[in-house]
Design a protein around this motif. Sequence first.
Motif, mmCIF file in Angstrom:
data_model
loop_
_atom_site.group_PDB
_atom_site.id
_atom_site.type_symbol
_atom_site.label_atom_id
_atom_site.label_comp_id
_atom_site.label_asym_id
_atom_site.label_seq_id
_atom_site.Cartn_x
_atom_site.Cartn_y
_atom_site.Cartn_z
ATOM 1 N N LYS A 1 14.474 7.246 -65.124
ATOM 2 C CA LYS A 1 13.816 7.817 -63.743
ATOM 3 C C LYS A 1 12.263 8.153 -63.945
ATOM 4 C CE LYS A 1 17.761 6.902 -60.728
ATOM 5 N NZ LYS A 1 18.843 7.483 -59.862
ATOM 6 N N ASP A 2 12.058 8.558 -64.610
ATOM 7 C CA ASP A 2 10.644 9.868 -65.214
ATOM 8 C C ASP A 2 10.248 9.023 -65.307
ATOM 9 O OD1 ASP A 2 11.667 10.276 -67.294
ATOM 10 O OD2 ASP A 2 12.073 12.145 -67.577
ATOM 11 N N GLN B 1 9.962 8.767 -69.338
ATOM 12 C CA GLN B 1 9.816 8.519 -69.886
ATOM 13 C C GLN B 1 9.997 7.271 -71.094
ATOM 14 O OE1 GLN B 1 7.246 11.179 -70.847
ATOM 15 N NE2 GLN B 1 6.778 10.992 -68.319
#
Length: 232
Positions: free
Chosen positions: A201-202, A204
Amino acid sequence: MNNDLNQYSRSGNRAKRRKTNLVLNTLIIIVLALIIFVAYNIFVSGNDETASTKKETPKTEQNQAVNKEKKDNTTSSEEEAAQEVTTNENESSQDPAADEEKQAEEGSNAEEKADDSKKVVSDGGSSANVQRTIENPTWKPVGTSQTGEHAPVYDSSSVDWQEMLNAITYATGLDQNNMTVWFLGRDRSTTNASIGTVSSKDKQQKYKVYIKWVDGEGWMPTKVEELAEIPR
């Protein structure tokens, strides 16, 4: 005349002595009777107290025994309950079926867990957006609840969709609660296969995952590509 007086006097004295002796003897008898009465009462009272003590002692001992037995039973019950709770906790923590169920809910297969030491990592991939490619010959199908002839279903509410996500989680280690699905569709380069593009969700962690269907066993990952950017 004097002789008569003397005789009367002696006679009177004897009468007085007899009367005195009678009174003394009577008093002595009364005192002895009182002594005997008091002694008898003391003796009888002592026997009654002894008998009462003997009668009450077994009852007291019996009550003490009952109380001790109740206490022992209560302690035993508490120990058994504690032991049962401990046993249940140990069985729960050592239950392989429970562990497998938990891992299945997270989208992984405990029995078919891949050996990361066998994975093959190479730089680049199918496009310039691929940083490196990962393949692992120990990957296995993640299992399925579906039966009969299979056809991929790209509906997010379907069982097939969920099983495809399970395979993606299995290959990448990305938890579905922390996963964004950017694309999940057919792999037109081969039959009965799919491609998914996902990220954390980030954003990364970004992956393109190739999976194929194995009849009766479910979806199996074949290749994972780590992406530099999420395709638009």
